[in-house]
Scaffold this active site. Sequence first.
Site, PDB file in Angstrom:
ATOM      1  N   ASP A  13       0.853  -1.190   0.000  1.00 31.69           N
ATOM      2  CA  ASP A  13       0.000   0.000   0.000  1.00 31.69           C
ATOM      3  C   ASP A  13       0.890   1.241   0.000  1.00 31.69           C
ATOM      4  O   ASP A  13       1.605   1.502   0.969  1.00 31.69           O
ATOM      5  CB  ASP A  13      -0.876  -0.057   1.257  1.00 31.69           C
ATOM      6  CG  ASP A  13      -1.782   1.144   1.391  1.00 31.69           C
ATOM      7  OD1 ASP A  13      -1.734   2.062   0.536  1.00 31.69           O
ATOM      8  OD2 ASP A  13      -2.564   1.164   2.361  1.00 31.69           O
ATOM      9  N   ILE A  14       0.815   2.006  -1.068  1.00 29.73           N
ATOM     10  CA  ILE A  14       1.708   3.159  -1.233  1.00 29.73           C
ATOM     11  C   ILE A  14       1.482   4.225  -0.149  1.00 29.73           C
ATOM     12  O   ILE A  14       2.395   4.977   0.169  1.00 29.73           O
ATOM     13  CB  ILE A  14       1.544   3.756  -2.655  1.00 29.73           C
ATOM     14  CG1 ILE A  14       2.762   4.608  -3.039  1.00 29.73           C
ATOM     15  CG2 ILE A  14       0.251   4.558  -2.789  1.00 29.73           C
ATOM     16  CD1 ILE A  14       2.823   4.972  -4.509  1.00 29.73           C
ATOM     17  N   ASN A  27      -6.980  12.107 -11.232  1.00 24.03           N
ATOM     18  CA  ASN A  27      -7.716  12.429 -12.465  1.00 24.03           C
ATOM     19  C   ASN A  27      -7.637  13.939 -12.675  1.00 24.03           C
ATOM     20  O   ASN A  27      -7.128  14.669 -11.820  1.00 24.03           O
ATOM     21  CB  ASN A  27      -9.158  11.916 -12.404  1.00 24.03           C
ATOM     22  CG  ASN A  27      -9.884  12.452 -11.202  1.00 24.03           C
ATOM     23  OD1 ASN A  27      -9.951  13.666 -11.005  1.00 24.03           O
ATOM     24  ND2 ASN A  27     -10.401  11.580 -10.361  1.00 24.03           N
ATOM     25  N   GLY A  35      -9.770   3.997  -6.230  1.00 20.89           N
ATOM     26  CA  GLY A  35      -8.457   3.361  -6.335  1.00 20.89           C
ATOM     27  C   GLY A  35      -7.410   4.009  -5.444  1.00 20.89           C
ATOM     28  O   GLY A  35      -7.683   4.397  -4.296  1.00 20.89           O
ATOM     29  N   VAL A  36      -6.219   4.151  -5.977  1.00 19.74           N
ATOM     30  CA  VAL A  36      -5.108   4.670  -5.187  1.00 19.74           C
ATOM     31  C   VAL A  36      -5.354   6.125  -4.798  1.00 19.74           C
ATOM     32  O   VAL A  36      -4.952   6.569  -3.713  1.00 19.74           O
ATOM     33  CB  VAL A  36      -3.768   4.454  -5.936  1.00 19.74           C
ATOM     34  CG1 VAL A  36      -3.601   5.376  -7.109  1.00 19.74           C
ATOM     35  CG2 VAL A  36      -2.595   4.559  -4.975  1.00 19.74           C
ATOM     36  N   ASP A  37      -6.028   6.866  -5.647  1.00 16.64           N
ATOM     37  CA  ASP A  37      -6.358   8.279  -5.382  1.00 16.64           C
ATOM     38  C   ASP A  37      -7.218   8.381  -4.113  1.00 16.64           C
ATOM     39  O   ASP A  37      -6.920   9.188  -3.205  1.00 16.64           O
ATOM     40  CB  ASP A  37      -7.114   8.818  -6.603  1.00 16.64           C
ATOM     41  CG  ASP A  37      -7.246  10.318  -6.635  1.00 16.64           C
ATOM     42  OD1 ASP A  37      -6.652  10.990  -5.788  1.00 16.64           O
ATOM     43  OD2 ASP A  37      -7.968  10.817  -7.524  1.00 16.64           O
ATOM     44  N   SER A 120      -2.513   4.415 -14.333  1.00 18.22           N
ATOM     45  CA  SER A 120      -3.462   4.104 -15.426  1.00 18.22           C
ATOM     46  C   SER A 120      -3.841   2.624 -15.553  1.00 18.22           C
ATOM     47  O   SER A 120      -4.652   2.285 -16.410  1.00 18.22           O
ATOM     48  CB  SER A 120      -2.947   4.581 -16.803  1.00 18.22           C
ATOM     49  OG  SER A 120      -3.089   5.966 -16.951  1.00 18.22           O
ATOM     50  N   THR A 121      -3.277   1.757 -14.707  1.00 15.65           N
ATOM     51  CA  THR A 121      -3.557   0.326 -14.905  1.00 15.65           C
ATOM     52  C   THR A 121      -4.768  -0.177 -14.117  1.00 15.65           C
ATOM     53  O   THR A 121      -5.055  -1.369 -14.130  1.00 15.65           O
ATOM     54  CB  THR A 121      -2.345  -0.559 -14.543  1.00 15.65           C
ATOM     55  OG1 THR A 121      -2.101  -0.472 -13.136  1.00 15.65           O
ATOM     56  CG2 THR A 121      -1.117  -0.142 -15.317  1.00 15.65           C
TER      57      THR A 121
HETATM   58  P1  ADP Z   1      -6.008   4.786 -12.692  1.00 17.72           P
HETATM   59  O1  ADP Z   1      -7.286   5.565 -12.714  1.00 17.72           O
HETATM   60  O2  ADP Z   1      -4.790   5.643 -13.042  1.00 17.72           O
HETATM   61  O3  ADP Z   1      -6.084   3.509 -13.467  1.00 17.72           O
HETATM   62  P2  ADP Z   1      -6.297   3.327 -10.152  1.00 17.72           P
HETATM   63  O4  ADP Z   1      -6.179   3.870  -8.786  1.00 17.72           O
HETATM   64  O5  ADP Z   1      -7.617   2.774 -10.573  1.00 17.72           O
HETATM   65  O6  ADP Z   1      -5.788   4.479 -11.127  1.00 17.72           O
HETATM   66  O7  ADP Z   1      -5.209   2.190 -10.362  1.00 17.72           O
HETATM   67  C1  ADP Z   1      -3.835   2.435 -10.489  1.00 17.72           C
HETATM   68  C2  ADP Z   1      -3.076   1.318  -9.844  1.00 17.72           C
HETATM   69  O8  ADP Z   1      -2.996   1.538  -8.434  1.00 17.72           O
HETATM   70  C3  ADP Z   1      -3.718  -0.052 -10.018  1.00 17.72           C
HETATM   71  O9  ADP Z   1      -2.715  -0.952 -10.447  1.00 17.72           O
HETATM   72  C4  ADP Z   1      -4.222  -0.392  -8.614  1.00 17.72           C
HETATM   73  O10 ADP Z   1      -4.180  -1.788  -8.380  1.00 17.72           O
HETATM   74  C5  ADP Z   1      -3.225   0.323  -7.758  1.00 17.72           C
HETATM   75  N1  ADP Z   1      -3.616   0.642  -6.367  1.00 17.72           N
HETATM   76  C6  ADP Z   1      -4.845   0.777  -5.835  1.00 17.72           C
HETATM   77  N2  ADP Z   1      -4.770   1.100  -4.526  1.00 17.72           N
HETATM   78  C7  ADP Z   1      -3.442   1.169  -4.212  1.00 17.72           C
HETATM   79  C8  ADP Z   1      -2.692   1.447  -3.030  1.00 17.72           C
HETATM   80  N3  ADP Z   1      -3.303   1.743  -1.863  1.00 17.72           N
HETATM   81  N4  ADP Z   1      -1.325   1.403  -3.098  1.00 17.72           N
HETATM   82  C9  ADP Z   1      -0.709   1.134  -4.263  1.00 17.72           C
HETATM   83  N5  ADP Z   1      -1.353   0.877  -5.436  1.00 17.72           N
HETATM   84  C10 ADP Z   1      -2.707   0.886  -5.398  1.00 17.72           C
END
Ligand code: ADP
Length: 171
Positions: A13-14, A27, A35-37, A120-121
């Site tokens: 988890d980043i 975005n 997601g990560v955002d 973006s993945t």
């Molecule tokens: P995007 O809209 O750019 O695709 P996402 O957040 O949906 O962004 O996904 C980007 C990447 O971040 C994906 O590979 C997802 O699995 C990953 N991700 C989601 N949550 C976390 C987290 N807490 N820490 C690290 N990576 C994460």
Amino acid sequence: MIKNNRIDLIKGDITTLAVDAIVNAANRSLMGGGGVDGAIHDAAGHDLLTECIRLKGCDTGQAKITSGFRLRARYIIHTVGPVWKGGGNDEDNLLGSCYKTSLSIARDYKLKTIAFPNISTGVFGFPKELAAFIAVNEIKRFLKNNQLPEKVIIVTYSDENFDIYRKLLAE
Ligand code: ADP
């Protein structure tokens, strides 16, 4: 964890990392999302949203920096990856630009350590192998030409992405 000179690969988890900067896959509105955002906004606290509102959005392929607020990271670099639309809409260059622009900001702020998610993945649907190839190429090229940041940490969240990067970094 896998170490490749100035690039480390981890799965996790980043939002938990004690680095100079973590990168957010944001975005264009910079107002938070899923997601990560969403995870970063939850962990950093509401003051992050207040600072992001002042930034008035960000173009795809570009990046903007904020404080890390309640995170252990000092800064958050918000970059906007391209939405995958089949590959004919400059997606490759825009994704590469996210890495390059974020690394340039880190260098200009004299940061030593920066952690990237796999931009973006997730929801944006970029093919994972291609995204990893672009990310590793851009990061390696930047590190070759710059002394800062000293260390880049690629943070994968799925076994699938971890394996893709492990193979790429072993080459
Ligand atoms: P995007 O809209 O750019 O695709 P996402 O957040 O949906 O962004 O996904 C980007 C990447 O971040 C994906 O590979 C997802 O699995 C990953 N991700 C989601 N949550 C976390 C987290 N807490 N820490 C690290 N990576 C994460």
